[in-house]
Design a protein around this motif. Sequence first.
Motif, PDB file in Angstrom:
ATOM      1  N   CYS A   1      10.602  -7.800   7.228  1.00 49.87           N
ATOM      2  CA  CYS A   1       9.231  -7.950   7.762  1.00 49.87           C
ATOM      3  C   CYS A   1       9.263  -8.545   9.156  1.00 49.87           C
ATOM      4  O   CYS A   1       8.581  -8.058  10.070  1.00 49.87           O
ATOM      5  CB  CYS A   1       8.399  -8.846   6.855  1.00 49.87           C
ATOM      6  N   LEU A   2      10.046  -9.586   9.325  1.00 50.63           N
ATOM      7  CA  LEU A   2      10.133 -10.241  10.626  1.00 50.63           C
ATOM      8  C   LEU A   2      10.763  -9.332  11.674  1.00 50.63           C
ATOM      9  O   LEU A   2      10.325  -9.312  12.823  1.00 50.63           O
ATOM     10  CB  LEU A   2      10.933 -11.543  10.508  1.00 50.63           C
ATOM     11  N   ALA A   3      11.777  -8.573  11.288  1.00 53.97           N
ATOM     12  CA  ALA A   3      12.434  -7.672  12.236  1.00 53.97           C
ATOM     13  C   ALA A   3      11.469  -6.579  12.705  1.00 53.97           C
ATOM     14  O   ALA A   3      11.423  -6.259  13.900  1.00 53.97           O
ATOM     15  CB  ALA A   3      13.664  -7.047  11.588  1.00 53.97           C
ATOM     16  N   ILE A   4      10.710  -6.017  11.796  1.00 51.88           N
ATOM     17  CA  ILE A   4       9.743  -4.984  12.171  1.00 51.88           C
ATOM     18  C   ILE A   4       8.646  -5.576  13.046  1.00 51.88           C
ATOM     19  O   ILE A   4       8.253  -4.995  14.057  1.00 51.88           O
ATOM     20  CB  ILE A   4       9.152  -4.304  10.916  1.00 51.88           C
ATOM     21  N   ALA A   5       8.145  -6.756  12.686  1.00 54.48           N
ATOM     22  CA  ALA A   5       7.082  -7.393  13.463  1.00 54.48           C
ATOM     23  C   ALA A   5       7.558  -7.749  14.876  1.00 54.48           C
ATOM     24  O   ALA A   5       6.805  -7.599  15.843  1.00 54.48           O
ATOM     25  CB  ALA A   5       6.595  -8.644  12.750  1.00 54.48           C
ATOM     26  N   ARG A   6       8.801  -8.184  15.001  1.00 54.52           N
ATOM     27  CA  ARG A   6       9.355  -8.517  16.314  1.00 54.52           C
ATOM     28  C   ARG A   6       9.407  -7.277  17.198  1.00 54.52           C
ATOM     29  O   ARG A   6       9.043  -7.326  18.377  1.00 54.52           O
ATOM     30  CB  ARG A   6      10.756  -9.085  16.152  1.00 54.52           C
ATOM     31  N   ARG A   7       9.854  -6.172  16.637  1.00 54.77           N
ATOM     32  CA  ARG A   7       9.971  -4.943  17.423  1.00 54.77           C
ATOM     33  C   ARG A   7       8.612  -4.315  17.716  1.00 54.77           C
ATOM     34  O   ARG A   7       8.483  -3.544  18.655  1.00 54.77           O
ATOM     35  CB  ARG A   7      10.868  -3.959  16.701  1.00 54.77           C
TER      36      ARG A   7
ATOM     37  N   ASN B   1      18.851   6.064  -0.106  1.00 54.28           N
ATOM     38  CA  ASN B   1      18.573   6.410  -1.507  1.00 54.28           C
ATOM     39  C   ASN B   1      18.016   5.239  -2.307  1.00 54.28           C
ATOM     40  O   ASN B   1      18.436   4.990  -3.434  1.00 54.28           O
ATOM     41  CB  ASN B   1      19.827   6.963  -2.191  1.00 54.28           C
ATOM     42  N   LYS B   2      17.080   4.511  -1.719  1.00 54.73           N
ATOM     43  CA  LYS B   2      16.424   3.436  -2.445  1.00 54.73           C
ATOM     44  C   LYS B   2      14.988   3.296  -1.970  1.00 54.73           C
ATOM     45  O   LYS B   2      14.632   3.780  -0.907  1.00 54.73           O
ATOM     46  CB  LYS B   2      17.173   2.124  -2.315  1.00 54.73           C
ATOM     47  N   ASN B   3      14.186   2.637  -2.783  1.00 53.43           N
ATOM     48  CA  ASN B   3      12.769   2.469  -2.485  1.00 53.43           C
ATOM     49  C   ASN B   3      12.482   1.034  -2.072  1.00 53.43           C
ATOM     50  O   ASN B   3      11.442   0.493  -2.395  1.00 53.43           O
ATOM     51  CB  ASN B   3      11.916   2.879  -3.688  1.00 53.43           C
ATOM     52  N   ALA B   4      13.426   0.437  -1.373  1.00 56.60           N
ATOM     53  CA  ALA B   4      13.261  -0.935  -0.904  1.00 56.60           C
ATOM     54  C   ALA B   4      13.784  -1.019   0.526  1.00 56.60           C
ATOM     55  O   ALA B   4      14.762  -0.371   0.879  1.00 56.60           O
ATOM     56  CB  ALA B   4      14.022  -1.904  -1.790  1.00 56.60           C
ATOM     57  N   ILE B   5      13.106  -1.817   1.322  1.00 60.92           N
ATOM     58  CA  ILE B   5      13.506  -1.996   2.712  1.00 60.92           C
ATOM     59  C   ILE B   5      14.106  -3.386   2.849  1.00 60.92           C
ATOM     60  O   ILE B   5      13.470  -4.383   2.523  1.00 60.92           O
ATOM     61  CB  ILE B   5      12.289  -1.848   3.652  1.00 60.92           C
ATOM     62  N   ASP B   6      15.337  -3.435   3.325  1.00 68.18           N
ATOM     63  CA  ASP B   6      15.977  -4.714   3.584  1.00 68.18           C
ATOM     64  C   ASP B   6      16.399  -4.749   5.055  1.00 68.18           C
ATOM     65  O   ASP B   6      16.157  -3.814   5.809  1.00 68.18           O
ATOM     66  CB  ASP B   6      17.154  -4.962   2.638  1.00 68.18           C
ATOM     67  N   LEU B   7      17.012  -5.839   5.452  1.00 68.37           N
ATOM     68  CA  LEU B   7      17.365  -6.014   6.862  1.00 68.37           C
ATOM     69  C   LEU B   7      18.388  -4.983   7.319  1.00 68.37           C
ATOM     70  O   LEU B   7      18.318  -4.493   8.443  1.00 68.37           O
ATOM     71  CB  LEU B   7      17.888  -7.431   7.095  1.00 68.37           C
ATOM     72  N   LYS B   8      19.302  -4.604   6.449  1.00 66.94           N
ATOM     73  CA  LYS B   8      20.331  -3.620   6.811  1.00 66.94           C
ATOM     74  C   LYS B   8      19.693  -2.257   7.082  1.00 66.94           C
ATOM     75  O   LYS B   8      20.022  -1.600   8.074  1.00 66.94           O
ATOM     76  CB  LYS B   8      21.354  -3.513   5.689  1.00 66.94           C
TER      77      LYS B   8
ATOM     78  N   HIS C   1      16.194   1.143  13.154  1.00 66.89           N
ATOM     79  CA  HIS C   1      15.754   0.822  14.518  1.00 66.89           C
ATOM     80  C   HIS C   1      16.829   1.170  15.534  1.00 66.89           C
ATOM     81  O   HIS C   1      16.510   1.566  16.658  1.00 66.89           O
ATOM     82  CB  HIS C   1      15.358  -0.643  14.616  1.00 66.89           C
ATOM     83  N   GLU C   2      18.085   1.046  15.132  1.00 69.91           N
ATOM     84  CA  GLU C   2      19.173   1.455  16.019  1.00 69.91           C
ATOM     85  C   GLU C   2      19.127   2.965  16.258  1.00 69.91           C
ATOM     86  O   GLU C   2      19.324   3.441  17.365  1.00 69.91           O
ATOM     87  CB  GLU C   2      20.507   1.049  15.402  1.00 69.91           C
ATOM     88  N   ARG C   3      18.853   3.710  15.195  1.00 71.18           N
ATOM     89  CA  ARG C   3      18.758   5.161  15.295  1.00 71.18           C
ATOM     90  C   ARG C   3      17.565   5.576  16.170  1.00 71.18           C
ATOM     91  O   ARG C   3      17.651   6.530  16.920  1.00 71.18           O
ATOM     92  CB  ARG C   3      18.609   5.769  13.909  1.00 71.18           C
ATOM     93  N   LEU C   4      16.458   4.823  16.055  1.00 70.29           N
ATOM     94  CA  LEU C   4      15.255   5.128  16.845  1.00 70.29           C
ATOM     95  C   LEU C   4      15.321   4.569  18.266  1.00 70.29           C
ATOM     96  O   LEU C   4      14.419   4.823  19.068  1.00 70.29           O
ATOM     97  CB  LEU C   4      14.015   4.541  16.150  1.00 70.29           C
ATOM     98  N   CYS C   5      16.350   3.798  18.568  1.00 71.05           N
ATOM     99  CA  CYS C   5      16.503   3.136  19.880  1.00 71.05           C
ATOM    100  C   CYS C   5      15.323   2.222  20.179  1.00 71.05           C
ATOM    101  O   CYS C   5      14.751   2.224  21.266  1.00 71.05           O
ATOM    102  CB  CYS C   5      16.666   4.164  20.982  1.00 71.05           C
TER     103      CYS C   5
ATOM    104  N   LYS D   1       0.820  -1.207   0.000  1.00 73.16           N
ATOM    105  CA  LYS D   1       0.000   0.000   0.000  1.00 73.16           C
ATOM    106  C   LYS D   1       0.861   1.267   0.000  1.00 73.16           C
ATOM    107  O   LYS D   1       0.454   2.296  -0.515  1.00 73.16           O
ATOM    108  CB  LYS D   1      -0.930   0.016   1.208  1.00 73.16           C
ATOM    109  N   LEU D   2       2.060   1.166   0.588  1.00 72.24           N
ATOM    110  CA  LEU D   2       2.977   2.304   0.626  1.00 72.24           C
ATOM    111  C   LEU D   2       3.878   2.365  -0.603  1.00 72.24           C
ATOM    112  O   LEU D   2       4.736   3.244  -0.695  1.00 72.24           O
ATOM    113  CB  LEU D   2       3.849   2.224   1.878  1.00 72.24           C
ATOM    114  N   ASN D   3       3.697   1.438  -1.548  1.00 73.10           N
ATOM    115  CA  ASN D   3       4.493   1.367  -2.770  1.00 73.10           C
ATOM    116  C   ASN D   3       5.979   1.225  -2.498  1.00 73.10           C
ATOM    117  O   ASN D   3       6.808   1.918  -3.068  1.00 73.10           O
ATOM    118  CB  ASN D   3       4.246   2.586  -3.671  1.00 73.10           C
ATOM    119  N   VAL D   4       6.311   0.335  -1.595  1.00 71.78           N
ATOM    120  CA  VAL D   4       7.708   0.054  -1.272  1.00 71.78           C
ATOM    121  C   VAL D   4       7.880  -1.454  -1.193  1.00 71.78           C
ATOM    122  O   VAL D   4       6.977  -2.175  -0.764  1.00 71.78           O
ATOM    123  CB  VAL D   4       8.116   0.745   0.050  1.00 71.78           C
ATOM    124  N   SER D   5       9.014  -1.951  -1.648  1.00 75.83           N
ATOM    125  CA  SER D   5       9.258  -3.390  -1.553  1.00 75.83           C
ATOM    126  C   SER D   5      10.014  -3.673  -0.259  1.00 75.83           C
ATOM    127  O   SER D   5      10.812  -2.867   0.210  1.00 75.83           O
ATOM    128  CB  SER D   5      10.059  -3.875  -2.762  1.00 75.83           C
TER     129      SER D   5
END
Length: 65
Positions: free
Chosen positions: A17-23, A47-54, A60-64, A7-11
């Motif tokens: 997905c698992l890392a975000i769901a865990r947090r 500078n990319k339109n894709a979310i990966d584990l890195k 998440h480190e920046r957001l604590c 829905k956000l037009n991002v891959s």
Amino acid sequence: MATSAKKLNVSIDQEACLAIARRARGTPRIANRLLRRSRDYAQVNANKNAIDLKVTGSNHERLCV
């Protein structure tokens, strides 16, 4: 997470997905907020339109989270 990312037009890959769901601790509102923040971080800092584990990990480190 994959549905919200579409829905956000991002891959997003499966590990991110698992890392975000865990947090998010199983709360959809928190998961969507973290997904939006990860998308913004990926677009501005990586500078990319894709979310990966890195990208997810550094955001998440920046957001604590």
